[in-house]
Scaffold this motif. Sequence first.
Motif, PDB file in Angstrom:
ATOM      1  N   GLY A  98       0.979  -1.204  -0.058  1.00 51.72           N
ATOM      2  CA  GLY A  98      -0.078   0.079   0.040  1.00 51.72           C
ATOM      3  C   GLY A  98       0.702   1.226   0.037  1.00 51.72           C
ATOM      4  O   GLY A  98       0.522   2.316  -0.678  1.00 51.72           O
ATOM      5  N   TYR A  99       1.861   1.167   0.800  1.00 55.16           N
ATOM      6  CA  TYR A  99       3.049   2.230   0.727  1.00 55.16           C
ATOM      7  C   TYR A  99       3.557   2.618  -0.745  1.00 55.16           C
ATOM      8  O   TYR A  99       3.619   3.890  -1.289  1.00 55.16           O
ATOM      9  CB  TYR A  99       4.090   2.190   1.626  1.00 55.16           C
ATOM     10  CG  TYR A  99       5.127   3.121   1.768  1.00 55.16           C
ATOM     11  CD1 TYR A  99       4.620   4.460   2.372  1.00 55.16           C
ATOM     12  CD2 TYR A  99       6.337   2.962   1.005  1.00 55.16           C
ATOM     13  CE1 TYR A  99       5.550   5.462   2.104  1.00 55.16           C
ATOM     14  CE2 TYR A  99       7.146   4.232   1.008  1.00 55.16           C
ATOM     15  CZ  TYR A  99       6.858   5.405   1.453  1.00 55.16           C
ATOM     16  OH  TYR A  99       7.800   6.360   1.575  1.00 55.16           O
ATOM     17  N   SER A 136       1.156   4.563  -2.749  1.00 50.22           N
ATOM     18  CA  SER A 136       1.432   6.042  -2.581  1.00 50.22           C
ATOM     19  C   SER A 136       2.571   6.386  -3.059  1.00 50.22           C
ATOM     20  O   SER A 136       2.604   7.572  -3.496  1.00 50.22           O
ATOM     21  CB  SER A 136       1.375   6.120  -1.122  1.00 50.22           C
ATOM     22  OG  SER A 136       2.398   5.798  -0.487  1.00 50.22           O
ATOM     23  N   PHE A 186       4.305   7.252   5.827  1.00 48.57           N
ATOM     24  CA  PHE A 186       3.397   5.969   6.172  1.00 48.57           C
ATOM     25  C   PHE A 186       2.015   6.529   6.693  1.00 48.57           C
ATOM     26  O   PHE A 186       2.213   7.250   7.754  1.00 48.57           O
ATOM     27  CB  PHE A 186       4.010   5.042   6.837  1.00 48.57           C
ATOM     28  CG  PHE A 186       4.959   4.333   6.211  1.00 48.57           C
ATOM     29  CD1 PHE A 186       5.069   3.118   5.756  1.00 48.57           C
ATOM     30  CD2 PHE A 186       6.403   4.422   6.040  1.00 48.57           C
ATOM     31  CE1 PHE A 186       5.621   2.088   4.967  1.00 48.57           C
ATOM     32  CE2 PHE A 186       7.318   3.639   5.373  1.00 48.57           C
ATOM     33  CZ  PHE A 186       6.965   2.708   4.893  1.00 48.57           C
ATOM     34  N   TRP A 208      -1.023   4.170   8.137  1.00 48.09           N
ATOM     35  CA  TRP A 208      -0.950   2.711   8.362  1.00 48.09           C
ATOM     36  C   TRP A 208      -2.057   2.270   7.746  1.00 48.09           C
ATOM     37  O   TRP A 208      -2.023   1.137   7.036  1.00 48.09           O
ATOM     38  CB  TRP A 208      -0.460   2.374   9.798  1.00 48.09           C
ATOM     39  CG  TRP A 208       0.954   2.819  10.234  1.00 48.09           C
ATOM     40  CD1 TRP A 208       0.996   3.972  10.910  1.00 48.09           C
ATOM     41  CD2 TRP A 208       2.135   2.290   9.747  1.00 48.09           C
ATOM     42  NE1 TRP A 208       2.219   4.135  11.216  1.00 48.09           N
ATOM     43  CE2 TRP A 208       3.118   2.943  10.468  1.00 48.09           C
ATOM     44  CE3 TRP A 208       2.632   1.384   8.942  1.00 48.09           C
ATOM     45  CZ2 TRP A 208       4.281   2.987  10.374  1.00 48.09           C
ATOM     46  CZ3 TRP A 208       3.965   1.024   9.093  1.00 48.09           C
ATOM     47  CH2 TRP A 208       4.842   1.875   9.547  1.00 48.09           C
ATOM     48  N   ASN A 256      -2.242   2.577   3.984  1.00 47.83           N
ATOM     49  CA  ASN A 256      -1.562   1.759   3.322  1.00 47.83           C
ATOM     50  C   ASN A 256      -1.957   0.139   3.373  1.00 47.83           C
ATOM     51  O   ASN A 256      -1.912  -0.529   2.346  1.00 47.83           O
ATOM     52  CB  ASN A 256      -0.234   1.980   3.942  1.00 47.83           C
ATOM     53  CG  ASN A 256       0.512   2.955   3.930  1.00 47.83           C
ATOM     54  OD1 ASN A 256       1.383   3.522   4.687  1.00 47.83           O
ATOM     55  ND2 ASN A 256       0.391   3.758   2.783  1.00 47.83           N
TER      56      ASN A 256
END
Length: 271
Positions: A71-72, A75, A90, A92, A95
């Motif tokens: 997920g990071y 981004s 991050f 969380w 992410n």
Amino acid sequence: MDVMEIIKDAFVFPSKDLKNLLIFIVLSVVASAFAFGGFVLYIGGFIVPECFMWGGMACIVSMIIGWIMSGYLISVIKSGIDQDDKVPGFVWWDNFINGFNNFVVAIVYFIIPAFIVFIVAYLTNVFGNFMIVAQGIMLQAEGSYLGYSTSFMSGAISQALINLAISLATTVAIGVIVFVIFAFFQTMAQARLANTGSLGEALNVMEAAKDLRRIGIGKVIIVVLLIIIVVAVINMILSIIPFLAILSIIITPYLVIFAQRAIGLLYSDIA
């Protein structure tokens, strides 16, 4: 952006925020440790059954961390699409959700080509040819064991082996082509997920294919090849010089972020 500008920007990008890079490195090490520990515990489960449970828990923890990292990276792609020079931090829960969505995307874009390859294998009779060869070998072995001649089967087995080789070669060749094509589609799907935040948009295979054409298939191939070359050269240097191998703990996560940033910058042409 120009191809070389994409590569240069992406290569420098992870170093702009060492804090988030360090977090990503730590997460990758922890995820790998839990994955390895889970595997070892599963092996141990054949001796101590309770280890199966602990192995499963370790694998789940590794998977969750993997989703957060994935997920990071979404981004990071988004930062490239927006051509934002700031390294994302991050977040969380976001992410984790994006990582889960990315996992779904990966599954879907794997299942489709896998299904196509299965159909090709069926049409080229891979399974039938394999059964004919297996049965022929078993009958020949049985005949040798019981002491009767099986020389008459040699020609049939040889022909079956030729048919199997042809059907396998055809299936593998088509499979490689299909999987490569869908790998490019999946790359566009990840960029669509980063750009829109919508899983539905990411799973729209036809639009992902159109995005590939909008950017330019040639440009996408060149950028991907340059990414592969950069990663391969650095890994080759690390493998040639033994005492540098430990740096792979740092270099590998760095290169992963580099690759995703490059994909985002590539997609920015049509965002």
